[in-house]
Design a protein around this motif. Structure first.
Motif, mmCIF file in Angstrom:
data_model
loop_
_atom_site.group_PDB
_atom_site.id
_atom_site.type_symbol
_atom_site.label_atom_id
_atom_site.label_comp_id
_atom_site.label_asym_id
_atom_site.label_seq_id
_atom_site.Cartn_x
_atom_site.Cartn_y
_atom_site.Cartn_z
ATOM 1 N N LEU A 46 -9.550 3.321 13.492
ATOM 2 C CA LEU A 46 -9.310 2.625 12.242
ATOM 3 C C LEU A 46 -8.359 3.289 11.309
ATOM 4 N N VAL A 47 -7.912 4.610 11.088
ATOM 5 C CA VAL A 47 -6.917 5.156 10.432
ATOM 6 C C VAL A 47 -5.600 4.470 11.127
ATOM 7 N N ALA A 48 -5.648 4.778 12.344
ATOM 8 C CA ALA A 48 -4.399 4.444 13.335
ATOM 9 C C ALA A 48 -3.901 2.921 12.938
ATOM 10 N N ARG A 49 -5.130 2.037 12.666
ATOM 11 C CA ARG A 49 -4.630 0.580 12.427
ATOM 12 C C ARG A 49 -4.056 0.533 10.883
ATOM 13 N N PHE A 50 -4.400 1.214 10.103
ATOM 14 C CA PHE A 50 -3.805 1.272 8.710
ATOM 15 C C PHE A 50 -2.453 1.718 8.775
ATOM 16 N N LEU A 51 -2.298 2.897 9.539
ATOM 17 C CA LEU A 51 -0.838 3.325 9.596
ATOM 18 C C LEU A 51 0.164 2.504 10.093
ATOM 19 N N LEU B 246 0.950 -1.273 -0.144
ATOM 20 C CA LEU B 246 -0.088 0.032 0.044
ATOM 21 C C LEU B 246 0.944 1.190 0.149
ATOM 22 N N ARG B 247 0.663 2.128 -1.013
ATOM 23 C CA ARG B 247 1.408 3.314 -1.094
ATOM 24 C C ARG B 247 0.551 4.590 -0.944
ATOM 25 N N SER B 248 -0.903 4.480 -1.304
ATOM 26 C CA SER B 248 -1.647 5.501 -1.091
ATOM 27 C C SER B 248 -3.060 5.179 -0.360
ATOM 28 N N LEU B 249 -3.444 5.988 0.604
ATOM 29 C CA LEU B 249 -4.732 5.313 1.386
ATOM 30 C C LEU B 249 -5.790 6.641 1.491
ATOM 31 N N LYS B 250 -6.866 6.594 0.796
ATOM 32 C CA LYS B 250 -7.933 7.552 1.262
ATOM 33 C C LYS B 250 -8.958 6.996 1.954
ATOM 34 N N LEU C 218 2.218 7.101 14.282
ATOM 35 C CA LEU C 218 2.436 6.083 13.623
ATOM 36 C C LEU C 218 2.732 6.291 12.281
ATOM 37 N N GLY C 219 2.434 7.678 11.710
ATOM 38 C CA GLY C 219 3.033 8.077 10.199
ATOM 39 C C GLY C 219 4.228 8.253 9.780
ATOM 40 N N ASP C 220 5.387 7.779 10.487
ATOM 41 C CA ASP C 220 6.626 8.449 10.302
ATOM 42 C C ASP C 220 7.207 8.208 8.814
ATOM 43 N N ASN C 221 6.474 7.363 8.206
ATOM 44 C CA ASN C 221 7.077 6.976 6.837
ATOM 45 C C ASN C 221 6.301 7.923 5.541
#
Length: 421
Positions: free
Chosen positions: A345-350, A329-333, A380-383
């Motif tokens: 839910l967003v945090a789980r994806f991150l 996964l490179r792009s998530l909306k 969690l979104g350091d990347n």
């Protein structure tokens, strides 16, 4: 005097040249091709222009018929509508009786009339199928009688595109053999007897399938060639819960919109999946749903209503270890609910998308939901390289989300804040 004579002769020659009917001098094949851009009624009307056009319409490789073209202007009286229906049926019968028995390139029929009797359609479609068309489209809206699609339509060997819109009628061919079919669009149809499995397995060249506003009694789509699948506003026709299995190893793009709660969609073998768009208003919280089958997706759009998001959240709380990892996964909306109030839910994806580069948050302030720990989750979104936030301009609650993004995503190289009406 000589100049006047010369000018007069030149003008006469020019007028004579301009009056030449170059159109009529074209070969029949070119004229028939030009007429194919008209409806069949319009093409037939050209026979009144000159003798040259009297029979050309019969050689046009396209038949395009629309019931609305036969309605009287401002017609409201039911009796008048019946007369126009008789005229429409008589016209179509005449077309098939007098056109040359050539291979048909395309057939399009639109018949929108609540009190219409679509019975003649079966014979027309059988005739059309035997002419081996490449494109066949039927759009019939009626409340009177059943519409029967003949088996010959599903064994038309040259058919490349099939569009059926049938007022929730049942299609149940005994066999399906469509070796050239690449695009299939089904709308307002009642499926039974595992028809979708028949259609997908009987179409070895299928690349795109669109299923819109249909009712299913069984669910399985399996194909080794399908690249693009769209499911929109469909529902289960049974009382009990129904599993919908989608097994398409070749699929590249998936779109699912507004499927009802009675569905439990499961995806399997979706390795080459490039993009997926999932929009749900209701979800079942009894299964891991669809996520486990989409782990190879590169670009993912997940839009959930508040109730759908809560159902997924409840499921994940019951089975926290079952959230899959999205390595590609490179792009998530993601969004559709108040993200400032529930970021879990967003945090789980991150946490489970280690290579995610772009995150787009669709913030929608609606009902009160228990507030999550946004600050802890955002770390969690350091990347991430890019973060976008889309929300309404007059939504004051979104300022908290914007502030959190600006504060905690220090590492990102670009932060886009997008406002949406």
């Amino acid at each position: 005097m000589y100049n006047r004579f010369w000018t007069k002769c030149t003008t006469a020659k020019r007028q004579k040249k301009e009056n030449v009917d170059r159109m009529s001098n074209l070969p029949d094949s070119i004229l028939a091709h030009i007429l194919s851009f008209l409806t069949t009624k319009e093409a037939l009307q050209t026979s009144l222009l000159a003798k040259r056009y009297q029979n050309l319409w019969a050689f046009v490789p396209v038949v395009d018929l629309d019931f609305d073209d036969f309605l009287l202007s401002g017609e409201e009286v039911e009796e008048g509508s019946c007369k126009q229906e008789e005229k429409f049926v008589k016209f179509i019968n005449g077309v098939f009786e007098h056109r040359e028995p050539l291979t048909l390139e395309s057939f399009n029929l639109v018949w929108d009339g609540d009190n219409s009797d679509p019975t003649p359609t079966t014979a027309w479609l059988d005739t059309v199928a035997k002419l081996k068309p490449k494109f066949l489209s039927v759009d019939i809206s009626t409340e009177k009688d059943k519409i029967e699609v003949p088996d010959s339509v599903f064994t038309s060997e040259l058919l490349q595109q099939l569009v059926l819109e049938l007022s929730f009628e049942t299609i149940s061919p005994r066999s399906v053999k469509l070796p050239c079919l690449k695009r299939l669009i089904l709308k307002y149809i009642y499926f039974e007897d595992e028809i979708l499995e028949k259609l997908s397995s009987g179409s070895p060249a299928i690349e795109e399938m669109v299923i819109h506003d249909c009712i299913w009694n069984s669910g399985c789509i399996s194909s080794g060639t399908l690249k693009h699948l769209v499911l929109k506003d469909c529902q289960d026709g049974t009382i009990s819960f129904l599993d919908i299995l989608i097994c398409i190893p070749s699929l590249e793009f998936l779109e699912v919109y507004s499927c009802l709660v009675m569905w439990k969609i499961k995806f399997k073998d979706m390795t080459p999946l490039v993009g997926a768009q999932i929009h749900f208003e209701k979800l079942s919280d009894e299964e891991p749903l669809f996520l486990t089958g989409l782990t190879n997706v590169k670009s993912f759009e997940l839009v959930l209503s508040v109730s759908a998001m809560m159902a997924m959240k409840n499921l994940l709380e019951k089975k926290a270890t079952n959230f899959p990892t999205f390595d590609n996964l490179r792009s998530l909306k993601i969004g559709g609910w108040s993200i400032t109030r529930d970021f879990d839910l967003v945090a789980r994806f991150l946490l489970h998308a280690p290579n995610l580069k772009k995150l787009t948050l669709l913030h929608n302030e609606e009902l009160e939901i228990s507030k999550g720990n946004i600050e802890m989750s955002l770390q969690l979104g350091d990347n991430l390289d890019i973060v976008e936030i889309i929300y309404k301009k007059d939504d004051i609650s979104a300022s908290e989300l914007v502030k959190s993004v600006e504060t905690h995503f220090k590492i990102i190289r670009e932060a886009n804040i997008i406002y949406s009406e």
